[in-house]
Design a protein around this motif. Structure first.
Motif, PDB file in Angstrom:
ATOM      1  N   TYR A   1       0.839  -1.208   0.000  1.00  0.00           N
ATOM      2  CA  TYR A   1       0.000   0.000   0.000  1.00  0.00           C
ATOM      3  C   TYR A   1       0.874   1.258   0.000  1.00  0.00           C
ATOM      4  O   TYR A   1       0.644   2.201  -0.767  1.00  0.00           O
ATOM      5  CB  TYR A   1      -0.905  -0.045   1.236  1.00  0.00           C
ATOM      6  N   GLN A   2       1.928   1.254   0.827  1.00  0.00           N
ATOM      7  CA  GLN A   2       2.795   2.425   0.929  1.00  0.00           C
ATOM      8  C   GLN A   2       3.684   2.592  -0.306  1.00  0.00           C
ATOM      9  O   GLN A   2       4.058   3.710  -0.646  1.00  0.00           O
ATOM     10  CB  GLN A   2       3.652   2.343   2.194  1.00  0.00           C
ATOM     11  N   ALA A   3       4.015   1.484  -0.959  1.00  0.00           N
ATOM     12  CA  ALA A   3       4.802   1.589  -2.199  1.00  0.00           C
ATOM     13  C   ALA A   3       3.964   2.309  -3.255  1.00  0.00           C
ATOM     14  O   ALA A   3       4.470   3.147  -4.005  1.00  0.00           O
ATOM     15  CB  ALA A   3       5.226   0.209  -2.686  1.00  0.00           C
ATOM     16  N   GLY A   4       2.668   2.012  -3.277  1.00  0.00           N
ATOM     17  CA  GLY A   4       1.759   2.711  -4.186  1.00  0.00           C
ATOM     18  C   GLY A   4       1.729   4.200  -3.865  1.00  0.00           C
ATOM     19  O   GLY A   4       1.809   5.044  -4.757  1.00  0.00           O
ATOM     20  N   LYS A   5       1.674   4.501  -2.575  1.00  0.00           N
ATOM     21  CA  LYS A   5       1.646   5.896  -2.144  1.00  0.00           C
ATOM     22  C   LYS A   5       2.948   6.595  -2.549  1.00  0.00           C
ATOM     23  O   LYS A   5       2.944   7.734  -3.009  1.00  0.00           O
ATOM     24  CB  LYS A   5       1.471   5.922  -0.616  1.00  0.00           C
ATOM     25  N   TYR A   6       4.062   5.890  -2.360  1.00  0.00           N
ATOM     26  CA  TYR A   6       5.369   6.445  -2.709  1.00  0.00           C
ATOM     27  C   TYR A   6       5.430   6.804  -4.205  1.00  0.00           C
ATOM     28  O   TYR A   6       5.848   7.890  -4.587  1.00  0.00           O
ATOM     29  CB  TYR A   6       6.470   5.445  -2.364  1.00  0.00           C
ATOM     30  N   VAL A   7       4.976   5.854  -5.049  1.00  0.00           N
ATOM     31  CA  VAL A   7       5.005   6.094  -6.496  1.00  0.00           C
ATOM     32  C   VAL A   7       4.127   7.287  -6.840  1.00  0.00           C
ATOM     33  O   VAL A   7       4.510   8.167  -7.617  1.00  0.00           O
ATOM     34  CB  VAL A   7       4.534   4.822  -7.253  1.00  0.00           C
ATOM     35  N   ASN A   8       2.975   7.346  -6.205  1.00  0.00           N
ATOM     36  CA  ASN A   8       2.053   8.450  -6.451  1.00  0.00           C
ATOM     37  C   ASN A   8       2.663   9.790  -6.024  1.00  0.00           C
ATOM     38  O   ASN A   8       2.637  10.764  -6.768  1.00  0.00           O
ATOM     39  CB  ASN A   8       0.748   8.174  -5.692  1.00  0.00           C
ATOM     40  N   GLU A   9       3.269   9.826  -4.836  1.00  0.00           N
ATOM     41  CA  GLU A   9       3.874  11.067  -4.337  1.00  0.00           C
ATOM     42  C   GLU A   9       5.058  11.504  -5.190  1.00  0.00           C
ATOM     43  O   GLU A   9       5.323  12.682  -5.347  1.00  0.00           O
ATOM     44  CB  GLU A   9       4.424  10.861  -2.916  1.00  0.00           C
TER      45      GLU A   9
END
Ligand SMILES: [Zn+2]
Length: 524
Positions: A189-197
Protein backbone atom coordinates in the motif's frame (compact mmCIF):
# COMPACT_ATOMS: atom_id res chain seq x y z
CA UNK A 1 -1.69 -27.17 -8.58
CA UNK A 2 -4.00 -24.38 -9.68
CA UNK A 3 -2.94 -20.80 -9.09
CA UNK A 4 -5.46 -20.13 -6.32
CA UNK A 5 -4.09 -22.94 -4.22
CA UNK A 6 -0.61 -21.45 -4.64
CA UNK A 7 -1.93 -18.04 -3.57
CA UNK A 8 -3.54 -19.54 -0.46
CA UNK A 9 -0.29 -21.33 0.44
CA UNK A 10 1.70 -18.13 0.01
CA UNK A 11 -0.82 -16.13 2.04
CA UNK A 12 -0.43 -18.60 4.90
CA UNK A 13 3.33 -18.35 4.56
CA UNK A 14 3.22 -14.52 4.74
CA UNK A 15 0.99 -14.50 7.81
CA UNK A 16 2.90 -17.20 9.69
CA UNK A 17 6.48 -16.22 8.87
CA UNK A 18 6.50 -12.52 7.92
CA UNK A 19 4.24 -11.04 10.58
CA UNK A 20 6.12 -11.67 13.81
CA UNK A 21 6.36 -7.96 14.69
CA UNK A 22 2.69 -7.39 13.89
CA UNK A 23 1.49 -10.22 16.13
CA UNK A 24 3.97 -9.41 18.92
CA UNK A 25 2.85 -5.78 19.00
CA UNK A 26 -0.83 -6.77 18.83
CA UNK A 27 -0.44 -9.22 21.71
CA UNK A 28 1.47 -6.55 23.65
CA UNK A 29 -1.53 -4.22 23.32
CA UNK A 30 -4.36 -6.69 23.92
CA UNK A 31 -2.78 -9.50 25.92
CA UNK A 32 -3.48 -13.18 25.34
CA UNK A 33 -6.14 -13.66 28.03
CA UNK A 34 -9.54 -15.26 27.46
CA UNK A 35 -11.48 -13.83 24.59
CA UNK A 36 -8.44 -12.02 23.18
CA UNK A 37 -7.15 -15.35 21.87
CA UNK A 38 -10.26 -15.55 19.72
CA UNK A 39 -9.87 -11.95 18.56
CA UNK A 40 -6.26 -12.47 17.60
CA UNK A 41 -7.13 -15.72 15.81
CA UNK A 42 -9.75 -13.78 13.86
CA UNK A 43 -7.04 -11.26 12.88
CA UNK A 44 -4.99 -14.20 11.61
CA UNK A 45 -7.90 -15.36 9.43
CA UNK A 46 -8.77 -11.87 8.18
CA UNK A 47 -5.17 -11.08 7.27
CA UNK A 48 -4.74 -14.39 5.43
CA UNK A 49 -8.04 -13.96 3.60
CA UNK A 50 -7.21 -10.37 2.71
CA UNK A 51 -3.87 -11.41 1.18
CA UNK A 52 -5.63 -14.18 -0.77
CA UNK A 53 -8.19 -11.66 -2.02
CA UNK A 54 -5.48 -9.20 -3.05
CA UNK A 55 -3.38 -11.67 -5.05
CA UNK A 56 -6.49 -13.31 -6.54
CA UNK A 57 -7.66 -9.97 -7.91
CA UNK A 58 -4.28 -9.50 -9.59
CA UNK A 59 -3.88 -13.11 -10.70
CA UNK A 60 -3.53 -14.21 -14.30
CA UNK A 61 -1.39 -16.64 -16.23
CA UNK A 62 1.46 -14.12 -16.42
CA UNK A 63 1.17 -12.17 -13.20
CA UNK A 64 0.58 -14.69 -10.40
CA UNK A 65 4.11 -16.03 -10.03
CA UNK A 66 6.09 -12.80 -10.57
CA UNK A 67 3.91 -10.88 -8.08
CA UNK A 68 4.22 -13.60 -5.45
CA UNK A 69 7.99 -13.83 -5.90
CA UNK A 70 8.53 -10.05 -5.70
CA UNK A 71 6.33 -9.89 -2.59
CA UNK A 72 8.16 -12.78 -0.92
CA UNK A 73 11.57 -11.27 -1.63
CA UNK A 74 10.69 -7.75 -0.45
CA UNK A 75 8.88 -9.10 2.61
CA UNK A 76 11.95 -11.05 3.69
CA UNK A 77 13.78 -7.70 3.95
CA UNK A 78 10.91 -5.82 5.56
CA UNK A 79 10.48 -8.66 8.09
CA UNK A 80 14.12 -8.44 9.04
CA UNK A 81 14.04 -4.69 9.64
CA UNK A 82 10.68 -4.75 11.41
CA UNK A 83 11.64 -7.65 13.67
CA UNK A 84 15.05 -6.28 14.56
CA UNK A 85 14.52 -2.51 14.70
CA UNK A 86 10.73 -2.20 15.06
CA UNK A 87 10.61 0.21 12.11
CA UNK A 88 7.53 0.89 10.00
CA UNK A 89 7.84 0.51 6.24
CA UNK A 90 5.89 3.54 4.97
CA UNK A 91 6.32 5.77 1.94
CA UNK A 92 8.94 7.91 3.71
CA UNK A 93 10.90 4.82 4.67
CA UNK A 94 10.70 3.61 1.06
CA UNK A 95 12.01 7.00 -0.06
CA UNK A 96 14.91 6.69 2.39
CA UNK A 97 15.65 3.20 1.13
CA UNK A 98 15.60 4.37 -2.49
CA UNK A 99 18.11 7.11 -1.58
CA UNK A 100 20.39 4.79 0.36
CA UNK A 101 23.88 4.54 -1.03
CA UNK A 102 26.29 1.63 -1.08
CA UNK A 103 28.14 2.35 2.18
CA UNK A 104 24.88 2.85 4.06
CA UNK A 105 23.63 -0.53 2.83
CA UNK A 106 26.88 -2.20 3.84
CA UNK A 107 26.34 -0.79 7.34
CA UNK A 108 23.06 -2.72 7.53
CA UNK A 109 24.44 -6.00 6.25
CA UNK A 110 24.52 -9.02 8.60
CA UNK A 111 24.51 -12.81 8.49
CA UNK A 112 21.08 -12.73 10.08
CA UNK A 113 19.80 -10.63 7.19
CA UNK A 114 21.18 -13.19 4.75
CA UNK A 115 19.34 -15.97 6.62
CA UNK A 116 16.08 -13.99 6.52
CA UNK A 117 16.43 -13.45 2.77
CA UNK A 118 17.36 -17.09 2.21
CA UNK A 119 14.58 -18.70 4.26
CA UNK A 120 11.79 -16.15 3.86
CA UNK A 121 12.69 -14.94 0.38
CA UNK A 122 14.75 -17.16 -1.88
CA UNK A 123 13.58 -20.65 -0.83
CA UNK A 124 9.82 -19.97 -0.97
CA UNK A 125 10.37 -18.03 -4.20
CA UNK A 126 12.15 -21.04 -5.71
CA UNK A 127 9.17 -23.17 -4.72
CA UNK A 128 6.77 -20.71 -6.40
CA UNK A 129 9.00 -20.62 -9.47
CA UNK A 130 9.29 -24.42 -9.79
CA UNK A 131 5.74 -25.44 -9.03
CA UNK A 132 3.76 -26.41 -12.12
CA UNK A 133 0.54 -24.47 -12.41
CA UNK A 134 -2.40 -26.15 -14.05
CA UNK A 135 -3.91 -23.99 -16.77
CA UNK A 136 -6.03 -26.72 -18.36
CA UNK A 137 -9.27 -25.23 -17.03
CA UNK A 138 -11.40 -23.39 -19.52
CA UNK A 139 -11.48 -19.60 -19.37
CA UNK A 140 -15.10 -19.66 -18.22
CA UNK A 141 -14.41 -22.13 -15.44
CA UNK A 142 -11.42 -20.10 -14.29
CA UNK A 143 -13.41 -16.87 -14.08
CA UNK A 144 -16.09 -18.70 -12.13
CA UNK A 145 -13.55 -20.02 -9.65
CA UNK A 146 -11.94 -16.61 -9.32
CA UNK A 147 -15.29 -14.96 -8.55
CA UNK A 148 -16.07 -17.68 -6.03
CA UNK A 149 -12.79 -16.97 -4.19
CA UNK A 150 -13.25 -13.21 -4.33
CA UNK A 151 -16.79 -13.33 -2.92
CA UNK A 152 -15.92 -16.07 -0.47
CA UNK A 153 -13.03 -13.97 0.87
CA UNK A 154 -15.16 -10.85 1.15
CA UNK A 155 -17.83 -12.78 3.06
CA UNK A 156 -15.31 -14.26 5.52
CA UNK A 157 -13.76 -10.82 6.15
CA UNK A 158 -17.10 -9.05 6.59
CA UNK A 159 -18.59 -11.73 8.84
CA UNK A 160 -15.56 -11.64 11.15
CA UNK A 161 -15.42 -7.82 11.20
CA UNK A 162 -19.08 -7.61 12.15
CA UNK A 163 -19.00 -10.47 14.66
CA UNK A 164 -16.23 -8.75 16.59
CA UNK A 165 -17.12 -5.19 15.64
CA UNK A 166 -16.31 -3.75 19.06
CA UNK A 167 -12.82 -5.22 18.98
CA UNK A 168 -12.18 -4.09 15.40
CA UNK A 169 -13.36 -0.55 16.12
CA UNK A 170 -10.69 -0.37 18.81
CA UNK A 171 -8.16 -2.11 16.57
CA UNK A 172 -8.61 0.30 13.65
CA UNK A 173 -9.29 3.52 15.57
CA UNK A 174 -7.40 3.45 18.86
CA UNK A 175 -4.49 1.30 17.77
CA UNK A 176 -4.07 2.59 14.26
CA UNK A 177 -0.29 1.99 14.16
CA UNK A 178 -0.69 -1.77 14.71
CA UNK A 179 -1.72 -2.48 11.14
CA UNK A 180 1.41 -0.64 9.91
CA UNK A 181 3.31 -3.79 10.84
CA UNK A 182 1.37 -6.18 8.58
CA UNK A 183 3.34 -7.85 5.82
CA UNK A 184 3.17 -7.62 2.80
CA UNK A 185 -0.06 -5.58 2.77
CA UNK A 186 1.21 -2.38 4.37
CA UNK A 187 4.39 -1.97 2.38
CA UNK A 188 2.54 -2.69 -0.86
CA UNK A 189 0.00 0.00 0.00
CA UNK A 190 2.80 2.42 0.93
CA UNK A 191 4.80 1.59 -2.20
CA UNK A 192 1.76 2.71 -4.19
CA UNK A 193 1.65 5.90 -2.14
CA UNK A 194 5.37 6.45 -2.71
CA UNK A 195 5.01 6.09 -6.50
CA UNK A 196 2.05 8.45 -6.45
CA UNK A 197 3.87 11.07 -4.34
CA UNK A 198 7.03 10.83 -6.38
CA UNK A 199 5.95 10.44 -9.98
CA UNK A 200 2.38 11.68 -10.18
CA UNK A 201 3.43 15.28 -10.48
CA UNK A 202 0.91 17.98 -11.13
CA UNK A 203 3.64 20.40 -12.05
CA UNK A 204 7.31 19.76 -12.55
CA UNK A 205 8.04 23.41 -12.92
CA UNK A 206 10.08 25.01 -10.17
CA UNK A 207 8.09 27.53 -8.17
CA UNK A 208 10.15 30.70 -7.95
CA UNK A 209 9.90 32.56 -4.65
CA UNK A 210 11.57 35.61 -3.14
CA UNK A 211 12.54 37.17 -6.47
CA UNK A 212 12.77 40.51 -4.71
CA UNK A 213 15.44 39.25 -2.27
CA UNK A 214 18.08 41.86 -1.49
CA UNK A 215 20.62 42.26 1.27
CA UNK A 216 20.16 45.46 3.21
CA UNK A 217 22.73 45.54 5.96
CA UNK A 218 23.66 48.36 8.28
CA UNK A 219 26.72 46.44 9.39
CA UNK A 220 29.98 47.18 7.59
CA UNK A 221 31.29 43.66 8.20
CA UNK A 222 29.92 40.98 5.86
CA UNK A 223 28.54 37.66 7.17
CA UNK A 224 30.36 34.35 7.18
CA UNK A 225 28.04 31.57 8.32
CA UNK A 226 28.71 27.85 8.62
CA UNK A 227 25.53 25.82 8.88
CA UNK A 228 26.11 22.27 10.10
CA UNK A 229 23.32 19.80 9.34
CA UNK A 230 23.72 17.03 11.90
CA UNK A 231 22.69 13.39 11.63
CA UNK A 232 20.52 11.50 14.13
CA UNK A 233 21.69 13.51 17.16
CA UNK A 234 18.97 13.59 19.74
CA UNK A 235 18.82 16.35 22.33
CA UNK A 236 18.98 14.31 25.52
CA UNK A 237 22.38 12.86 24.53
CA UNK A 238 24.09 16.26 24.75
CA UNK A 239 25.45 17.01 28.21
CA UNK A 240 24.55 20.63 27.39
CA UNK A 241 20.99 19.35 27.83
CA UNK A 242 21.82 17.78 31.21
CA UNK A 243 22.76 14.32 29.96
CA UNK A 244 24.69 12.66 32.78
CA UNK A 245 27.63 11.54 30.60
CA UNK A 246 30.01 14.32 29.59
CA UNK A 247 29.45 14.33 25.82
CA UNK A 248 30.15 18.04 25.23
CA UNK A 249 33.53 18.64 26.90
CA UNK A 250 34.67 21.05 24.16
CA UNK A 251 31.44 22.87 23.28
CA UNK A 252 30.82 23.73 26.92
CA UNK A 253 34.03 25.80 26.84
CA UNK A 254 32.70 27.92 23.99
CA UNK A 255 30.28 30.81 24.30
CA UNK A 256 27.37 29.01 22.66
CA UNK A 257 23.61 29.20 22.74
CA UNK A 258 22.13 25.77 23.34
CA UNK A 259 18.55 25.29 22.16
CA UNK A 260 17.21 22.77 24.64
CA UNK A 261 13.74 22.50 23.14
CA UNK A 262 14.26 22.10 19.41
CA UNK A 263 12.11 19.83 17.22
CA UNK A 264 12.57 18.28 13.79
CA UNK A 265 10.27 18.43 10.78
CA UNK A 266 10.44 14.74 10.02
CA UNK A 267 11.90 11.56 11.46
CA UNK A 268 14.21 10.77 8.54
CA UNK A 269 16.95 12.47 6.53
CA UNK A 270 14.95 12.39 3.28
CA UNK A 271 12.11 14.28 4.94
CA UNK A 272 13.82 16.60 7.43
CA UNK A 273 16.67 17.98 5.31
CA UNK A 274 14.54 19.37 2.44
CA UNK A 275 11.85 20.45 4.92
CA UNK A 276 14.18 22.50 7.15
CA UNK A 277 15.45 24.58 4.19
CA UNK A 278 11.98 24.99 2.68
CA UNK A 279 9.53 27.83 3.20
CA UNK A 280 6.83 25.37 4.29
CA UNK A 281 6.25 24.48 7.90
CA UNK A 282 5.92 20.91 9.11
CA UNK A 283 2.15 20.77 8.66
CA UNK A 284 2.32 22.16 5.14
CA UNK A 285 5.44 20.42 3.83
CA UNK A 286 5.40 17.42 1.52
CA UNK A 287 7.93 15.85 -0.85
CA UNK A 288 6.51 17.41 -4.03
CA UNK A 289 6.25 20.91 -2.57
CA UNK A 290 9.79 20.66 -1.23
CA UNK A 291 11.17 19.47 -4.53
CA UNK A 292 9.38 21.97 -6.76
CA UNK A 293 9.76 25.15 -4.72
CA UNK A 294 12.92 27.18 -4.33
CA UNK A 295 14.45 26.91 -0.87
CA UNK A 296 16.22 29.40 1.34
CA UNK A 297 19.61 28.69 -0.28
CA UNK A 298 18.16 29.58 -3.69
CA UNK A 299 16.89 32.86 -2.26
CA UNK A 300 20.24 33.72 -0.67
CA UNK A 301 21.87 32.89 -3.99
CA UNK A 302 19.67 35.25 -5.97
CA UNK A 303 20.72 38.23 -3.84
CA UNK A 304 24.03 37.88 -5.72
CA UNK A 305 25.69 38.83 -2.47
CA UNK A 306 26.18 35.40 -0.88
CA UNK A 307 28.69 32.80 -2.02
CA UNK A 308 27.24 29.36 -1.21
CA UNK A 309 28.95 26.00 -0.82
CA UNK A 310 27.47 22.65 0.25
CA UNK A 311 29.87 19.92 1.36
CA UNK A 312 28.29 16.54 2.01
CA UNK A 313 29.65 13.71 4.13
CA UNK A 314 26.17 12.15 4.54
CA UNK A 315 24.30 10.80 1.52
CA UNK A 316 23.65 13.95 -0.51
CA UNK A 317 21.78 17.23 -0.07
CA UNK A 318 18.40 15.51 -0.65
CA UNK A 319 17.73 17.95 -3.45
CA UNK A 320 18.42 21.11 -1.44
CA UNK A 321 21.67 22.07 -3.19
CA UNK A 322 20.98 20.75 -6.71
CA UNK A 323 20.99 24.25 -8.17
CA UNK A 324 24.13 25.24 -6.24
CA UNK A 325 27.75 24.33 -5.69
CA UNK A 326 27.80 20.97 -3.86
CA UNK A 327 30.63 18.51 -3.35
CA UNK A 328 30.64 14.93 -2.11
CA UNK A 329 32.97 14.43 0.87
CA UNK A 330 32.34 10.72 1.30
CA UNK A 331 35.16 9.94 -1.05
CA UNK A 332 38.90 10.16 -0.27
CA UNK A 333 39.26 11.94 -3.61
CA UNK A 334 37.75 15.08 -2.02
CA UNK A 335 37.98 14.40 1.69
CA UNK A 336 41.57 14.30 3.02
CA UNK A 337 40.61 12.81 6.41
CA UNK A 338 39.45 9.24 5.78
CA UNK A 339 40.31 6.05 7.71
CA UNK A 340 37.62 3.33 7.82
CA UNK A 341 35.35 6.01 6.46
CA UNK A 342 35.60 9.68 5.57
CA UNK A 343 35.34 11.90 8.62
CA UNK A 344 33.22 15.00 9.13
CA UNK A 345 36.26 17.14 10.05
CA UNK A 346 37.63 16.58 6.53
CA UNK A 347 34.94 18.99 5.33
CA UNK A 348 36.79 21.84 7.04
CA UNK A 349 39.99 21.30 5.06
CA UNK A 350 40.48 23.82 2.27
CA UNK A 351 37.72 26.17 3.39
CA UNK A 352 40.33 28.92 3.79
CA UNK A 353 40.89 28.89 0.05
CA UNK A 354 37.17 28.91 -0.63
CA UNK A 355 36.73 31.97 1.59
CA UNK A 356 39.76 33.71 0.09
CA UNK A 357 38.55 33.12 -3.46
CA UNK A 358 34.95 34.07 -2.81
CA UNK A 359 33.75 36.63 -5.33
CA UNK A 360 30.82 37.71 -3.23
CA UNK A 361 30.75 39.67 -0.02
CA UNK A 362 28.95 37.22 2.23
CA UNK A 363 29.54 33.48 2.56
CA UNK A 364 27.35 30.55 3.59
CA UNK A 365 28.93 27.12 3.92
CA UNK A 366 26.70 24.11 4.65
CA UNK A 367 28.37 20.99 6.07
CA UNK A 368 26.18 17.87 6.06
CA UNK A 369 27.55 15.46 8.65
CA UNK A 370 27.72 11.69 8.86
CA UNK A 371 27.22 12.33 12.59
CA UNK A 372 25.41 9.54 14.44
CA UNK A 373 24.16 7.56 11.46
CA UNK A 374 22.99 4.15 12.75
CA UNK A 375 22.96 1.32 13.43
CA UNK A 376 26.77 1.01 13.25
CA UNK A 377 27.48 3.88 15.68
CA UNK A 378 30.89 2.38 16.53
CA UNK A 379 32.11 3.24 13.01
CA UNK A 380 31.20 6.91 13.34
CA UNK A 381 34.27 8.15 15.25
CA UNK A 382 38.06 7.72 15.15
CA UNK A 383 39.42 5.36 17.80
CA UNK A 384 40.65 8.14 20.12
CA UNK A 385 37.04 9.18 20.76
CA UNK A 386 36.15 5.84 22.31
CA UNK A 387 35.84 7.28 25.80
CA UNK A 388 32.71 5.43 26.86
CA UNK A 389 33.14 1.64 27.03
CA UNK A 390 32.20 -1.20 26.58
CA UNK A 391 30.96 -0.48 23.07
CA UNK A 392 28.46 -2.28 20.81
CA UNK A 393 30.51 -3.38 17.80
CA UNK A 394 27.78 -4.80 15.58
CA UNK A 395 24.86 -3.43 13.59
CA UNK A 396 22.65 -6.08 15.20
CA UNK A 397 21.78 -3.91 18.13
CA UNK A 398 19.62 -6.55 19.83
CA UNK A 399 22.80 -8.53 20.49
CA UNK A 400 24.25 -5.70 22.57
CA UNK A 401 23.34 -4.48 26.04
CA UNK A 402 21.61 -1.15 26.44
CA UNK A 403 24.81 0.23 27.91
CA UNK A 404 26.96 -0.87 24.96
CA UNK A 405 24.57 0.69 22.42
CA UNK A 406 24.44 3.95 24.37
CA UNK A 407 28.23 4.04 24.73
CA UNK A 408 28.78 3.64 21.00
CA UNK A 409 26.20 6.34 20.32
CA UNK A 410 27.70 8.67 22.95
CA UNK A 411 31.21 8.30 21.51
CA UNK A 412 29.84 9.43 18.15
CA UNK A 413 28.25 12.47 19.87
CA UNK A 414 31.67 13.15 21.43
CA UNK A 415 33.15 13.26 17.94
CA UNK A 416 30.44 15.70 16.83
CA UNK A 417 31.30 17.82 19.88
CA UNK A 418 34.90 17.90 18.67
CA UNK A 419 33.87 18.64 15.07
CA UNK A 420 31.59 21.52 16.07
CA UNK A 421 34.20 23.07 18.36
CA UNK A 422 36.77 22.77 15.57
CA UNK A 423 34.30 24.55 13.26
CA UNK A 424 33.83 27.36 15.78
CA UNK A 425 37.60 27.74 16.18
CA UNK A 426 38.00 27.81 12.42
CA UNK A 427 35.51 30.68 12.26
CA UNK A 428 37.36 32.60 14.97
CA UNK A 429 40.23 33.15 12.50
CA UNK A 430 37.83 35.36 10.53
CA UNK A 431 36.46 37.35 13.43
CA UNK A 432 38.00 40.69 12.41
CA UNK A 433 36.93 40.54 8.77
CA UNK A 434 33.49 39.00 9.14
CA UNK A 435 30.49 38.60 11.37
CA UNK A 436 30.98 34.89 11.90
CA UNK A 437 28.30 32.43 13.03
CA UNK A 438 27.72 28.72 13.24
CA UNK A 439 24.25 27.20 13.18
CA UNK A 440 24.01 23.53 14.09
CA UNK A 441 20.91 21.38 14.00
CA UNK A 442 20.42 17.66 13.70
CA UNK A 443 18.05 16.39 11.02
CA UNK A 444 16.09 14.10 13.38
CA UNK A 445 16.65 12.10 16.56
CA UNK A 446 17.19 8.40 17.17
CA UNK A 447 15.70 5.53 19.18
CA UNK A 448 18.24 3.34 20.97
CA UNK A 449 16.05 0.42 22.00
CA UNK A 450 13.60 2.23 24.30
CA UNK A 451 10.42 0.08 24.19
CA UNK A 452 12.10 -2.16 21.64
CA UNK A 453 12.32 0.64 19.06
CA UNK A 454 15.59 1.32 17.23
CA UNK A 455 16.85 3.83 14.64
CA UNK A 456 14.32 6.40 13.34
CA UNK A 457 11.72 6.98 10.65
CA UNK A 458 8.49 6.18 12.50
CA UNK A 459 5.49 8.18 11.26
CA UNK A 460 5.67 11.56 13.05
CA UNK A 461 2.47 11.20 15.07
CA UNK A 462 3.60 7.92 16.62
CA UNK A 463 7.33 8.69 16.86
CA UNK A 464 8.74 8.89 20.39
CA UNK A 465 10.23 12.21 21.56
CA UNK A 466 13.69 10.70 21.07
CA UNK A 467 13.18 10.73 17.28
CA UNK A 468 11.95 14.35 17.00
CA UNK A 469 13.59 16.26 19.88
CA UNK A 470 16.93 17.20 18.35
CA UNK A 471 20.23 18.78 19.34
CA UNK A 472 20.73 22.33 18.11
CA UNK A 473 23.24 25.04 19.01
CA UNK A 474 24.38 28.46 17.82
CA UNK A 475 27.62 30.39 18.10
CA UNK A 476 28.60 33.82 16.85
CA UNK A 477 31.28 36.47 17.32
CA UNK A 478 28.51 39.04 17.27
CA UNK A 479 27.15 39.81 20.75
CA UNK A 480 23.89 41.08 19.23
CA UNK A 481 22.49 37.56 18.90
CA UNK A 482 23.17 36.70 22.52
CA UNK A 483 21.37 39.85 23.63
CA UNK A 484 18.41 39.12 21.35
CA UNK A 485 18.03 35.63 22.68
CA UNK A 486 18.49 36.31 26.36
CA UNK A 487 16.34 33.87 28.39
CA UNK A 488 14.73 32.56 25.23
CA UNK A 489 17.06 29.71 24.36
CA UNK A 490 14.79 27.22 26.15
CA UNK A 491 11.70 28.28 24.21
CA UNK A 492 10.27 25.75 21.81
CA UNK A 493 11.73 26.07 18.33
CA UNK A 494 11.68 23.82 15.32
CA UNK A 495 13.16 23.36 11.87
CA UNK A 496 10.31 25.60 10.65
CA UNK A 497 12.40 28.50 12.01
CA UNK A 498 15.50 27.83 9.89
CA UNK A 499 14.26 29.39 6.62
CA UNK A 500 13.54 32.76 8.23
CA UNK A 501 16.48 32.65 10.64
CA UNK A 502 18.97 32.22 7.77
CA UNK A 503 17.35 35.11 5.88
CA UNK A 504 17.62 37.15 9.07
CA UNK A 505 21.28 36.27 9.64
CA UNK A 506 22.15 37.67 6.20
CA UNK A 507 19.83 40.72 6.56
CA UNK A 508 17.83 39.68 3.49
CA UNK A 509 14.78 41.76 2.64
CA UNK A 510 12.12 39.83 0.73
CA UNK A 511 8.35 39.42 0.76
CA UNK A 512 8.66 35.76 1.82
CA UNK A 513 10.53 36.63 5.02
CA UNK A 514 8.48 36.26 8.20
CA UNK A 515 10.31 38.00 11.00
CA UNK A 516 8.19 36.26 13.65
CA UNK A 517 9.70 32.93 12.64
CA UNK A 518 13.27 34.22 12.85
CA UNK A 519 14.69 32.87 16.11
CA UNK A 520 16.65 36.12 16.52
CA UNK A 521 13.78 38.44 15.77
CA UNK A 522 14.20 42.02 16.86
CA UNK A 523 11.66 43.27 19.30
CA UNK A 524 10.82 46.23 17.08
ZN1 LIG B 1 19.27 11.48 9.07
Amino acid sequence: MNKYKLIILCALFFVIFDNATFFTNTIKVYGLEDINIIYISSIFIILTTFIVLFFTLLSSKYTTKPLLIISLMVSSFTSYFMNNYNVVIDSDMIRNTMQTNYSESIDLFSIKLVLYVLFLGILPSLFVYKVKLDYSESFKKDIFLKLKIIFGSLIIILVLLFSFSKFYTSFFREHKPLRYYTNPTYWIYQAGKYVNETYNTKSTELKIIGSDAKIISKDEKPNLVIMVVGEAARANKFSLNDYTQETNPLLKQENIINFSNFYSCGTSTAESVPCMFSIYDRADYNYQKGKYTENVLDILNKTNDVEILWRDNNSDSKGVAVRLNHINYKTPKNNPICDEECRDEGMLVGLDDFIKNSKKKNILIVLHQMGNHGPAYFKRYPKRFEKFTPVCKTNQLEKCTKEEINNAYDNAILYTDYFLSKTINFLKNYNDKYNTSMVYMSDHGESLGENGIYLHGLPYFMAPDNQTHIASIFWSNNQKYYNLLKNKEDNKYSQDNLFHTLLGLFDVKTNVYDKNLNIFKDKN
